[in-house]
Design an enzyme around this catalytic site. Structure first.
Site, PDB file in Angstrom:
ATOM      1  N   SER A  16      37.313  26.972  38.106  1.00  0.00           N
ATOM      2  CA  SER A  16      36.766  27.947  39.059  1.00  0.00           C
ATOM      3  C   SER A  16      35.843  28.908  38.329  1.00  0.00           C
ATOM      4  O   SER A  16      35.721  28.866  37.102  1.00  0.00           O
ATOM      5  CB  SER A  16      37.907  28.735  39.726  1.00  0.00           C
ATOM      6  OG  SER A  16      38.640  29.459  38.745  1.00  0.00           O
ATOM      7  N   GLY A  17      35.190  29.764  39.100  1.00  0.00           N
ATOM      8  CA  GLY A  17      34.411  30.864  38.544  1.00  0.00           C
ATOM      9  C   GLY A  17      33.369  30.430  37.544  1.00  0.00           C
ATOM     10  O   GLY A  17      32.662  29.435  37.730  1.00  0.00           O
ATOM     11  N   ASP A  37      41.331  22.755  32.669  1.00  0.00           N
ATOM     12  CA  ASP A  37      41.940  23.836  33.447  1.00  0.00           C
ATOM     13  C   ASP A  37      43.407  23.511  33.655  1.00  0.00           C
ATOM     14  O   ASP A  37      43.816  22.348  33.628  1.00  0.00           O
ATOM     15  CB  ASP A  37      41.246  24.001  34.809  1.00  0.00           C
ATOM     16  CG  ASP A  37      41.449  25.383  35.407  1.00  0.00           C
ATOM     17  OD1 ASP A  37      40.547  26.232  35.259  1.00  0.00           O
ATOM     18  OD2 ASP A  37      42.518  25.633  35.999  1.00  0.00           O
ATOM     19  N   ASP A  60      47.227  23.416  29.565  1.00  0.00           N
ATOM     20  CA  ASP A  60      47.540  24.833  29.396  1.00  0.00           C
ATOM     21  C   ASP A  60      47.151  25.198  27.961  1.00  0.00           C
ATOM     22  O   ASP A  60      47.735  24.690  27.006  1.00  0.00           O
ATOM     23  CB  ASP A  60      49.037  25.054  29.623  1.00  0.00           C
ATOM     24  CG  ASP A  60      49.467  26.517  29.519  1.00  0.00           C
ATOM     25  OD1 ASP A  60      48.747  27.319  28.880  1.00  0.00           O
ATOM     26  OD2 ASP A  60      50.539  26.849  30.052  1.00  0.00           O
ATOM     27  N   ASN A  87      36.355  29.765  27.648  1.00  0.00           N
ATOM     28  CA  ASN A  87      36.179  30.588  28.834  1.00  0.00           C
ATOM     29  C   ASN A  87      37.497  30.966  29.504  1.00  0.00           C
ATOM     30  O   ASN A  87      37.560  31.957  30.228  1.00  0.00           O
ATOM     31  CB  ASN A  87      35.286  29.817  29.824  1.00  0.00           C
ATOM     32  CG  ASN A  87      35.204  30.465  31.172  1.00  0.00           C
ATOM     33  OD1 ASN A  87      34.554  31.483  31.354  1.00  0.00           O
ATOM     34  ND2 ASN A  87      35.885  29.874  32.155  1.00  0.00           N
ATOM     35  N   TYR A 155      44.446  43.495  28.728  1.00  0.00           N
ATOM     36  CA  TYR A 155      43.195  42.731  28.815  1.00  0.00           C
ATOM     37  C   TYR A 155      42.174  43.269  27.815  1.00  0.00           C
ATOM     38  O   TYR A 155      41.541  42.504  27.085  1.00  0.00           O
ATOM     39  CB  TYR A 155      42.651  42.822  30.242  1.00  0.00           C
ATOM     40  CG  TYR A 155      41.356  42.079  30.467  1.00  0.00           C
ATOM     41  CD1 TYR A 155      41.356  40.707  30.696  1.00  0.00           C
ATOM     42  CD2 TYR A 155      40.133  42.749  30.488  1.00  0.00           C
ATOM     43  CE1 TYR A 155      40.166  40.016  30.914  1.00  0.00           C
ATOM     44  CE2 TYR A 155      38.948  42.073  30.711  1.00  0.00           C
ATOM     45  CZ  TYR A 155      38.966  40.702  30.929  1.00  0.00           C
ATOM     46  OH  TYR A 155      37.791  40.037  31.145  1.00  0.00           O
ATOM     47  N   GLU A 189      30.641  39.497  39.993  1.00  0.00           N
ATOM     48  CA  GLU A 189      31.025  39.401  41.399  1.00  0.00           C
ATOM     49  C   GLU A 189      31.771  38.095  41.638  1.00  0.00           C
ATOM     50  O   GLU A 189      31.231  37.011  41.460  1.00  0.00           O
ATOM     51  CB  GLU A 189      29.788  39.477  42.288  1.00  0.00           C
ATOM     52  CG  GLU A 189      30.133  39.654  43.756  1.00  0.00           C
ATOM     53  CD  GLU A 189      28.942  40.051  44.603  1.00  0.00           C
ATOM     54  OE1 GLU A 189      29.103  40.094  45.831  1.00  0.00           O
ATOM     55  OE2 GLU A 189      27.863  40.316  44.041  1.00  0.00           O
ATOM     56  N   THR A 190      33.015  38.234  42.024  1.00  0.00           N
ATOM     57  CA  THR A 190      33.880  37.092  42.314  1.00  0.00           C
ATOM     58  C   THR A 190      34.593  37.375  43.639  1.00  0.00           C
ATOM     59  O   THR A 190      34.597  38.515  44.120  1.00  0.00           O
ATOM     60  CB  THR A 190      34.946  36.932  41.217  1.00  0.00           C
ATOM     61  OG1 THR A 190      35.758  38.122  41.189  1.00  0.00           O
ATOM     62  CG2 THR A 190      34.319  36.710  39.848  1.00  0.00           C
ATOM     63  N   PRO A 191      35.219  36.363  44.233  1.00  0.00           N
ATOM     64  CA  PRO A 191      36.000  36.633  45.456  1.00  0.00           C
ATOM     65  C   PRO A 191      37.050  37.718  45.241  1.00  0.00           C
ATOM     66  O   PRO A 191      37.266  38.568  46.115  1.00  0.00           O
ATOM     67  CB  PRO A 191      36.651  35.279  45.753  1.00  0.00           C
ATOM     68  CG  PRO A 191      35.678  34.281  45.202  1.00  0.00           C
ATOM     69  CD  PRO A 191      35.137  34.926  43.937  1.00  0.00           C
TER      70      PRO A 191
END
Length: 252
Positions: A16-17, A37, A60, A87, A155, A189-191
């Site tokens: 995603s993303g 992923d 993972d 990423n 983070y 900008e992401t959902p």
């Protein structure tokens, strides 16, 4: 002719993303990609339209054995590995100040954002060396460079570690033809971000900090990654490159 013709890349967090955008962009530029992923449905969806130019691996990154399989898949399918695009990463919504962030959040954040990246380097860099040189691209964050009045300390600390590790890799493996660089994106900008900023006032406050007047898009980051993956960047090593619309330069 693509800027990445002949390159083989391993991209984590590809379901995603930015990872999905990167997978498609790299293939458009001529690369073959191992898309990794933890979400099987998402990562297979990423490669579904790429007609054999990308292969999906469910893994993972906090499990070293999984990471070893990802790297082996790149070599088995495409013959080599030229680019390691780290990423995969998380930000937990409950990640706040050191005063309140739990032990579990610290452990999970550091495991994915730092240890997982280190495992990818441990198994990927030897293959880059065998290929005669290559590029390690690590996704850090602008929050590693500036303080924030709305803290996300696990983070932030993890992304600071990514920059520090990147510089160590640059020095260790530069003599072997491996360049290692970190990208420090600003707010993308992401959902998830759109959901968090449905409050127009909160959105306006954040946008006022960005001189360019908008949030970033995944393509803004991936465009820099393409440069770093390509032969255009053969003397770019050990850099922490900020892509943030100017937010880290804004005093008021």
């Amino acid at each position: 002719m693509g800027r990445l013709d002949g390159k083989v890349a391993l991209i984590t967090g590809a379901g995603s993303g930015m990872g999905r955008v990167a997978t498609h962009a790299f293939v458009r530029e001529g690369a073959q990609v191992v898309a990794v992923d933890v979400n099987p449905i998402a990562v297979h969806d990423t490669v579904a339209t790429l007609e054999g130019k990308a292969v999906a691996v469910v893994a993972d990154v906090t499990h070293e054995a999984d990471v070893a399989v990802c790297v082996k898949t790149a070599v088995d399918h495409f013959g080599k590995l030229d680019v390691l695009y780290n990423n995969a990463g998380i930000f937990d919504e409950a990640d706040e100040s050191v005063l309140t962030t739990t032990d579990a959040i610290w452990d999970r954040t550091m495991a994915i954002n730092v240890k997982g990246l280190a495992f990818c380097c441990k198994h990927g860099i030897p293959e880059l060396i065998k290929a005669g040189g290559g590029s390690v691209i690590n996704i850090a964050s602008f929050v590693a460079l500036v303080g924030c009045t709305v803290p996300q300390d696990a983070y932030t600390a993890s992304k600071g570690a990514v920059i520090a590790l990147t510089k160590s890799l640059a020095v260790q493996f530069g003599p072997k033809g491996i360049r290692s660089n970190a990208i420090c994106p600003g707010p993308i900008e992401t959902p998830l971000m759109r959901d968090l900023l449905k409050d127009e006032n909160k959105k306006r406050v954040r946008l006022n900090r960005i001189p360019m007047g908008r949030f970033g898009h995944a393509d803004d980051v991936v465009s820099l990654a393409i440069y770093l993956a390509s032969d255009e960047s053969t003397w770019t090593n050990g850099a922490a490159l900020v892509v943030d619309g100017g937010i880290t330069s804004n005093y008021f």
